[in-house]
Scaffold this active site. Structure first.
Site, PDB file in Angstrom:
ATOM      1  N   GLN B  70       0.861  -1.176   0.000  1.00  0.00           N
ATOM      2  CA  GLN B  70       0.000   0.000   0.000  1.00  0.00           C
ATOM      3  C   GLN B  70       0.901   1.231   0.000  1.00  0.00           C
ATOM      4  OE1 GLN B  70      -3.947   0.247   1.861  1.00  0.00           O
ATOM      5  NE2 GLN B  70      -2.859   1.158   3.608  1.00  0.00           N
ATOM      6  N   ASN B  99      -3.216   4.609  -2.636  1.00  0.00           N
ATOM      7  CA  ASN B  99      -4.004   5.462  -1.738  1.00  0.00           C
ATOM      8  C   ASN B  99      -3.879   6.954  -2.060  1.00  0.00           C
ATOM      9  OD1 ASN B  99      -5.348   3.572  -0.209  1.00  0.00           O
ATOM     10  ND2 ASN B  99      -4.167   3.865   1.668  1.00  0.00           N
ATOM     11  N   ASN B 128      -8.768   7.212   0.975  1.00  0.00           N
ATOM     12  CA  ASN B 128      -7.466   6.873   1.543  1.00  0.00           C
ATOM     13  C   ASN B 128      -7.639   6.209   2.902  1.00  0.00           C
ATOM     14  OD1 ASN B 128      -4.868   6.708   2.496  1.00  0.00           O
ATOM     15  ND2 ASN B 128      -4.595   8.908   2.808  1.00  0.00           N
ATOM     16  N   ARG B 133      -5.506  -2.121   2.132  1.00  0.00           N
ATOM     17  CA  ARG B 133      -4.631  -3.236   1.769  1.00  0.00           C
ATOM     18  C   ARG B 133      -5.171  -4.584   2.238  1.00  0.00           C
ATOM     19  NH1 ARG B 133       0.757  -2.486   5.655  1.00  0.00           N
ATOM     20  NH2 ARG B 133      -0.355  -2.267   7.644  1.00  0.00           N
ATOM     21  N   ASP B 150       5.376   0.712   2.459  1.00  0.00           N
ATOM     22  CA  ASP B 150       6.037   1.334   1.301  1.00  0.00           C
ATOM     23  C   ASP B 150       7.303   2.104   1.675  1.00  0.00           C
ATOM     24  OD1 ASP B 150       4.034   4.369   0.727  1.00  0.00           O
ATOM     25  OD2 ASP B 150       4.776   3.446   2.564  1.00  0.00           O
ATOM     26  N   ASP B 151       7.827   1.843   2.856  1.00  0.00           N
ATOM     27  CA  ASP B 151       9.114   2.447   3.228  1.00  0.00           C
ATOM     28  C   ASP B 151      10.072   1.387   3.782  1.00  0.00           C
ATOM     29  OD1 ASP B 151       8.094   3.879   6.461  1.00  0.00           O
ATOM     30  OD2 ASP B 151       7.977   1.860   5.622  1.00  0.00           O
ATOM     31  N   ASP B 243      -4.676  -1.557  11.850  1.00  0.00           N
ATOM     32  CA  ASP B 243      -5.167  -2.647  11.005  1.00  0.00           C
ATOM     33  C   ASP B 243      -4.353  -3.912  11.284  1.00  0.00           C
ATOM     34  OD1 ASP B 243      -3.321  -2.273   7.942  1.00  0.00           O
ATOM     35  OD2 ASP B 243      -2.951  -1.297   9.871  1.00  0.00           O
ATOM     36  N   ASP B 244      -3.102  -3.716  11.606  1.00  0.00           N
ATOM     37  CA  ASP B 244      -2.239  -4.865  11.872  1.00  0.00           C
ATOM     38  C   ASP B 244      -2.562  -5.509  13.222  1.00  0.00           C
ATOM     39  OD1 ASP B 244       0.764  -2.778  12.445  1.00  0.00           O
ATOM     40  OD2 ASP B 244      -1.308  -2.575  13.125  1.00  0.00           O
ATOM     41  N   ARG B 292      -2.377   2.880  19.649  1.00  0.00           N
ATOM     42  CA  ARG B 292      -2.274   1.435  19.531  1.00  0.00           C
ATOM     43  C   ARG B 292      -2.667   0.738  20.823  1.00  0.00           C
ATOM     44  NH1 ARG B 292      -0.378  -0.039  14.681  1.00  0.00           N
ATOM     45  NH2 ARG B 292       1.051  -1.748  15.123  1.00  0.00           N
TER      46      ARG B 292
END
Lengths: 330, 330
Positions: B70, B99, B128, B133, B150-151, B243-244, B292
């Site tokens: 993503q 996104n 977005n 994902r 993406d990093d 999301d994780d 979190r």
């Protein structure tokens, strides 16, 4: 004697019926009792099957292990190690396989220096055989067996962790000493450690055996070992070696998977230099490693194929001993 | 038209019978054909069950994985990473979850710089969302998904090894970034990494989550994610985070085991400093970690309990990068 109502015809019939029913009930109870005696004793010491749900067992049998330590000509090391191992968490019992034929066991001394955290059983052997430790000892009450050479000291931390790993992989030999076999173009196998070339599956190395001289395994494999071809016993007796290689063949053949799971030890020590006996172990014999390659090839003949499989999984304990041992740049 | 034998009474009966039989057979065949059309399409994208035997599939579907990446506001990093990931062994396809709403994808540039080792699909999003994902993309043809932020750059060696580990533990999230939750006496949970106290199970540390921003997981869990309570989606959308964590809750709840298996990476890098966009990722927000912890407690409410389980298994590759990385004094 019946009273007046017995003489009534209906009641006469009733009494007979009552007697008959009573007899039938008694007979049925006796038959049921007899059948109960014939029920097979529920044994749960079969080999682990990942499909099985855990059965309700005493905590002890599932959450503890039995140490089997075979000893020959190193009683001073044995006693030093017993002092260490007797206090390992989750230990249920120690079985000492006494290969010093004709010599008295140190049982008296052991008892005089009690009490001890766990019971120790000295199994006196009649012949000094390497495979004596692979008997299906009736003294075993736990699923898990910790097999340890009589010159090897592994820390309690390592053992507690490896035991927890074994509980997650009960069909594997979970231990601290990995070895491998390699194929050669001639088809002849050779035995060795990491100094040998990797078997060629990309990066890194592979192992195909975990030695049982410092490992956890399921007691079912000891049972299984009793049903191996005679040639296997002959090989082990002829070489006084290779019982561990044979066990890896057995497990790999049975599971179709790599026989072992390697747990990287933090603190493992070989105490053989510390013995007063001057006896320094079979692996110092000149032919020791050549014998082991020989055994691999013989076992391939006996089992009609090479069942050993490679693995490159190395397990360590997260956050121990260094609490940041998993740290990286992320 | 029948010939002379038709006229014989027996034969007349015979012909009628023959006709009748033919009609019956034809009808049966038609019915069978119709039933075949009604058979359900055999789908093998259900969640993995360790009891299942491996089905015969094309090599590709079993032995390769799909990268889902993503991306938001870091197209320069994306393109750099695509050049790296497109060449990873066993990669089947790349799905880029775009996104950057309203912005053209770099598809044209990508195509003009072909050919490429694998196909890349740009999935243009309308909103977005962090959870974009986690859609059950119809483009997925493999069982395994590699999800990557993406990093994040992970070496091919690490990925090849972790993929082989995932293949042995397909019901787990197999990845490179472990985290944990801890309980506090008040009953409120907190989220963190190793700097937090260990959850108190003896030596060392424990982890209870493996983050999906650098991990392999089974595509079945994406399917499963579509059936979660609305409150889960609302939570992820509200925080643009977690999301994780939600995925780890899902997996743990489903398997009853620790959701993740941690593979210690040799070479993992965060490239966020290298971006020209100035955008440095959600985790730099002041409230990120507090969010979190908040998510952990909300998810416990939503799922009516804490399903996360602890593990202390750390997996490394035997003999890599140092061929003697398992050596010890034995």
């Amino acid at each position: 004697r019946c009273f007046h109502f017995c003489k009534l015809p209906g009641r006469v019939m009733g009494i007979r019926l009552l007697r008959f029913t009573s007899v039938v009930i008694i007979v049925l109870l006796l038959v049921a009792g007899a059948l109960t005696a014939l029920l097979p004793t529920i044994k749960d010491d079969k080999l682990p099957n990942s499909r099985r749900e855990p059965k309700t067992q005493s905590q002890s049998a599932l959450d503890s292990f039995t140490l089997i330590m075979q000893t020959y000509n190193r009683t001073d090391l044995l006693l030093k190690l017993l002092n260490h191992y007797q206090a390992i968490p989750h230990l249920h019992k120690i079985i000492v396989v006494w290969n010093n034929i004709g010599e008295k066991t140190p049982e008296e001394m052991w008892n005089s220096l009690g009490p001890h955290p766990v019971p120790v059983v000295f199994k006196v052997q009649t012949v000094n055989r390497m495979r004596n430790r692979l008997q299906n000892f009736p003294d075993l009450e736990t699923k898990a067996v910790l097999m340890m050479d009589d010159d090897t000291l592994v820390s309690a931390h390592d053992l507690a962790f490896a035991f927890s790993v074994w509980q997650q992989f009960p069909e594997h030999i979970v231990g601290f000493v990995p070895r491998k076999h390699i194929s050669t173009p001639s088809g002849v196998y050779s035995y060795g450690s990491f100094e040998l070339q990797n078997p060629g599956f990309g990066n890194g190395d592979q192992y195909s055996m975990v030695l049982i001289g410092a490992a956890f395994l399921h007691r079912g494999y000891l049972e299984d070992f009793q049903q191996q071809p005679e040639a296997v016993y002959a090989l082990i007796d002829e070489t006084q070696n290779c019982d561990d290689i044979a066990m890896n063949f057995l497990v790999a053949k049975r599971t179709g998977k790599p026989s072992g799971v390697f747990v990287k030890p933090v603190d493992i020590r070989n105490l053989e230099k510390d013995t007063n006996s001057g006896y320094s172990g079979m692996w110092h014999r000149a032919e020791h490693l050549l014998q082991r390659s020989y055994c691999v090839n013989k076992l391939v003949n006996i089992y009609d194929g090479m069942p050993l499989k490679y693995s490159n999984i190395m397990i360590s304990q997260f956050g121990f001993p260094n609490y940041a041992n998993h740290k990286n740049k992320m």
